[in-house]
Design an enzyme around this catalytic site. Structure first.
Site, mmCIF file in Angstrom:
data_model
loop_
_atom_site.group_PDB
_atom_site.id
_atom_site.type_symbol
_atom_site.label_atom_id
_atom_site.label_comp_id
_atom_site.label_asym_id
_atom_site.label_seq_id
_atom_site.Cartn_x
_atom_site.Cartn_y
_atom_site.Cartn_z
ATOM 1 N N TYR A 199 -29.076 43.251 53.581
ATOM 2 C CA TYR A 199 -30.269 44.049 53.302
ATOM 3 C C TYR A 199 -30.892 44.492 54.629
ATOM 4 O O TYR A 199 -31.080 43.671 55.536
ATOM 5 C CB TYR A 199 -31.289 43.240 52.514
ATOM 6 C CG TYR A 199 -30.820 42.823 51.127
ATOM 7 C CD1 TYR A 199 -30.616 43.773 50.121
ATOM 8 C CD2 TYR A 199 -30.601 41.481 50.819
ATOM 9 C CE1 TYR A 199 -30.191 43.389 48.854
ATOM 10 C CE2 TYR A 199 -30.180 41.095 49.553
ATOM 11 C CZ TYR A 199 -29.981 42.046 48.570
ATOM 12 O OH TYR A 199 -29.569 41.672 47.319
ATOM 13 N N HIS B 71 -20.394 47.851 39.986
ATOM 14 C CA HIS B 71 -21.411 47.232 40.834
ATOM 15 C C HIS B 71 -22.696 47.012 40.024
ATOM 16 O O HIS B 71 -23.028 47.820 39.148
ATOM 17 C CB HIS B 71 -21.706 48.137 42.035
ATOM 18 C CG HIS B 71 -22.439 47.464 43.134
ATOM 19 N ND1 HIS B 71 -23.823 47.334 43.131
ATOM 20 C CD2 HIS B 71 -22.006 46.871 44.272
ATOM 21 C CE1 HIS B 71 -24.196 46.690 44.220
ATOM 22 N NE2 HIS B 71 -23.124 46.399 44.938
ATOM 23 N N ASP C 2 -22.982 45.151 52.955
ATOM 24 C CA ASP C 2 -23.651 44.778 54.201
ATOM 25 C C ASP C 2 -25.018 44.184 53.881
ATOM 26 O O ASP C 2 -25.490 44.282 52.746
ATOM 27 C CB ASP C 2 -23.736 45.926 55.202
ATOM 28 C CG ASP C 2 -24.502 47.140 54.699
ATOM 29 O OD1 ASP C 2 -24.952 47.129 53.535
ATOM 30 O OD2 ASP C 2 -24.660 48.098 55.463
#
Length: 278
Positions: free
Chosen positions: A122, A242, A120
């Site tokens: 910042y 990630h 999503d």
């Protein structure tokens, strides 16, 4: 008697002035401002928005042809109502409405060669710009993006960029797609499970079904959960941990996503991405 009529006239005039002020009448064409700024030209407070109309912010015609029907579906109408309720409640969300579909407007459907999935936007004011991992010029490069740049340097030997704006990648065919396209200020994940995931899952499926040779970069478990939406018989998936500081050293560093992506694009007969940034 004359005194009585004069008093009655004054009373009537005072009553009329009170009535006018209570109705807050203003001349036509002159906007009045209320507590929420939502007043019309007659000075009457407008009803709160029941839902937003986000479809006008998707400007690229190729994407409108592919996913335009999503805007009429029940889940998306509910999503627009949710965003309107956020505004009515005084909550700020990011990015601005005109940047919600920035990834699509920068990367037309027929130009998509690579997809980098984020989660999503910042939640910090001034950062979100509608492209996953990207921030506006002049904004400090976030930690995950800094790690992406370290891997870019290690992989291709390119200098560490001074900007966090990834628009040059988007304009070459890299769809920088967050799976949730808005977020409340200061509240990561706050707009998840409101309908955006249904929308972006459709985007991923449509790219997979209607295009071929697209390279999907899935970094982290959340992005990798979308692998089932991708037809790997005609598209490619590159997985890694990630780039967050919590996990980059556990499998993102050394994964060489940029050189591997370009090798796959060349294998497909496509022009590789120029990953250099200012």
């Amino acid at each position: 008697m004359q005194y009585f009529r004069h008093a009655m006239t004054i009373a009537a005039a005072l009553w009329a002035l009170w009535a006018l002020s209570a109705c807050a009448v203003v001349p036509l064409g002159v906007p009045a401002i209320g507590v929420n700024g939502d007043w019309d030209a007659l000075g009457l407070q407008a009803a709160p928005e029941s839902r937003l109309d986000l479809s006008s912010y998707l400007q690229d015609e190729s994407w409108r042809q592919v996913i335009g029907q999503e805007f009429e579906k029940d889940y998306f109408l509910k999503l627009e109502s949710f965003l309107a309720q956020e505004r009515t409640a005084g909550h700020t969300y990011f990015p601005a409405n005109n940047l919600i579909f920035n990834a699509f407007n920068q990367t037309p459907f027929d130009h998509v060669k690579v997809v980098i999935l984020g989660q999503d936007p910042y939640p910090t004011p001034g950062n979100a710009m509608g492209l996953s991992f990207s921030v506006n010029d002049g904004v400090k490069v976030p930690a995950s993006l800094a790690n992406i740049y370290k891997e870019l340097n290690s992989d291709l030997g390119l200098p560490i960029p001074t900007t966090g704006n990834l628009t040059p990648w988007a304009r070459q065919g890299v769809l920088l797609l967050n799976t949730t396209l808005t977020v409340r200020a200061g509240a990561p994940g706050s707009h998840q499970k409101q309908g955006w995931e249904t929308f972006t899952d459709t985007v991923i499926r449509d790219i997979s079904a209607q295009r071929s040779g697209v390279v999907f970069l899935l970094w982290g478990k959340f992005a990798q959960s979308k692998a089932s939406l991708i037809d790997t018989s005609k598209n490619h998936i590159l997985m890694a941990n990630h780039p967050s500081p919590l996990s980059a050293s556990k499998g993102f560093f050394g994964s060489r996503p940029f050189s591997k992506t370009n090798a796959l694009l060349q294998q497909e007969g496509q022009t590789p991405i120029d990953w250099r940034l200012p």
